[in-house]
Design a protein around this motif. Structure first.
Motif: not given
Length: 345
Positions: A10-11, A13-15, A58, A137, A255, A257, A341-343
């Motif tokens: 799930q992560y 590609h996430d920042g 993660k 999530s 995340s 954020r 950043i995201g996720g």
């Protein structure tokens, strides 16, 4: 230092955490990555080698990465967060019991394997918030207005997604009336930051995700969660109900954020915890202006983590399989701002 990150599908590609991995590498540390969802891992040999200063996870709640992290901890290796703390919050039924028994403001919680069992809850306690005990999530969280709606189907988009119910335990809690805005408080090794975001139960409610002032009461609750669960890097979802703040979720390694300089802060915290151990030592202790007893805090303090002095460059030899390093992101045009950043949560 040499660090091992466990990053699930799930992560990928996430920042968060990939930007942290790249930042640690830029500071001169060797960072290896295991992808539990798409690689063969000789687990007994990878763990037994004990060549990493710390392992960092993660993952989604029901993912395979937690078993690998527990394997590392079982032979005495440092994990970030402490693996016992992670298990305590990944199971939402267990987390609710731990939190309520410690005096934290958590709703009364019911557990059942099938949603129809919640029909035995007094109708006066409806509407209920029903979600999988191993969810993440905000997936498959639903508001059930009356007992006859308990068997309504789950949204198709949630049915097969990570964090959706997989036939395991469900939990139900009485709905806390609120404005449709969640308060998310992040802790970066004791530094607390509050943000607002849209509640998953009210997706149509327009909320601009932003950093907000952290009051002494909210700071005290967030800090106590770190102490009770032994967490160092975590997030807390809080609702401002008619009777005061209510904790509705706790997440390890979220995340981050809207946290200022999140990548540098989290990277430095990982190094600090790897050096000193991440067994919840000092977890949740507010610092850098996050007083829990004085006047309300008007805003967040500026991040005080500084980049550590570079260590000698690691060996340039390729990491031993199955360890890999994530590819660097493609270069962006000069006129384009850096990606945020995201996720997941």
């Amino acid at each position: 230092m040499r660090l091992c990150f466990l990053v699930e599908e799930q992560y990928r590609h996430d920042g968060m955490p990939l930007d942290v991995i790249r930042q640690l590498g830029a500071w001169g540390h060797q960072v290896d990555v295991l992808w539990p969802g798409r690689s063969l891992i000789p687990i007994s040999e990878a763990v037994r080698a004990g060549s990493h200063d710390a392992w960092i996870l993660k993952t989604v709640s029901g993912g395979p990465g937690l078993t690998l992290l527990e394997a590392a901890a079982s032979v005495g290796l440092t994990t970030v967060n402490d693996v016992r703390a992670i298990r305590g919050v990944r199971d939402k039924a267990l987390a609710a019991v731990i939190a309520r028994s410690s005096g934290l403001p958590v709703p009364v919680t019911y557990a059942a394997a099938r949603p129809q069992e919640f029909a035995e809850i007094p109708e006066a306690e409806f509407p209920l918030v029903v979600k999988p005990a191993d969810g993440s999530s905000g997936r498959a969280v639903r508001l059930v207005a009356t007992p006859d709606r308990l068997l309504d189907p789950v949204e198709p988009d949630d049915a097969g997604a990570p964090g959706a119910p997989g036939g395991g335990l469900l939990i139900a809690q009485p709905y806390v009336p609120n404005s449709g805005t969640d308060l998310k408080v992040y802790s970066v090794a004791g530094r607390l930051y509050a943000t607002e975001r849209c509640s998953p139960l009210h997706p149509a409610h327009a909320v601009r995700e932003r950093q907000v002032p952290l009051t002494p009461e909210i700071a005290r609750i967030a800090a106590e969660i770190g102490t009770v669960f032994g967490l160092d890097l975590y997030g807390v979802d809080i609702l401002l109900g008619p009777d005061g703040p209510v904790v509705v979720d706790i997440n390890d390694f979220p995340s981050f954020r809207q946290v200022p300089d999140a990548v540098a802060q989290v990277s430095a915290a990982v190094l600090e915890l790897a050096r000193n151990g991440a067994a919840g030592q000092g977890a949740g202790s507010p610092t850098a202006g996050q007083s829990i007893a004085g006047q309300p805090i008007a805003g967040q303090s500026k991040a005080t983590y500084a980049a550590p002095a570079p260590t000698p460059a690691p060996s340039t030899s390729a990491p031993t399989p199955p360890f890999t390093v994530p590819p660097a992101p493609p270069a962006a045009p000069l006129t384009r701002p850096a990606a945020s950043i995201g996720g997941g949560r």
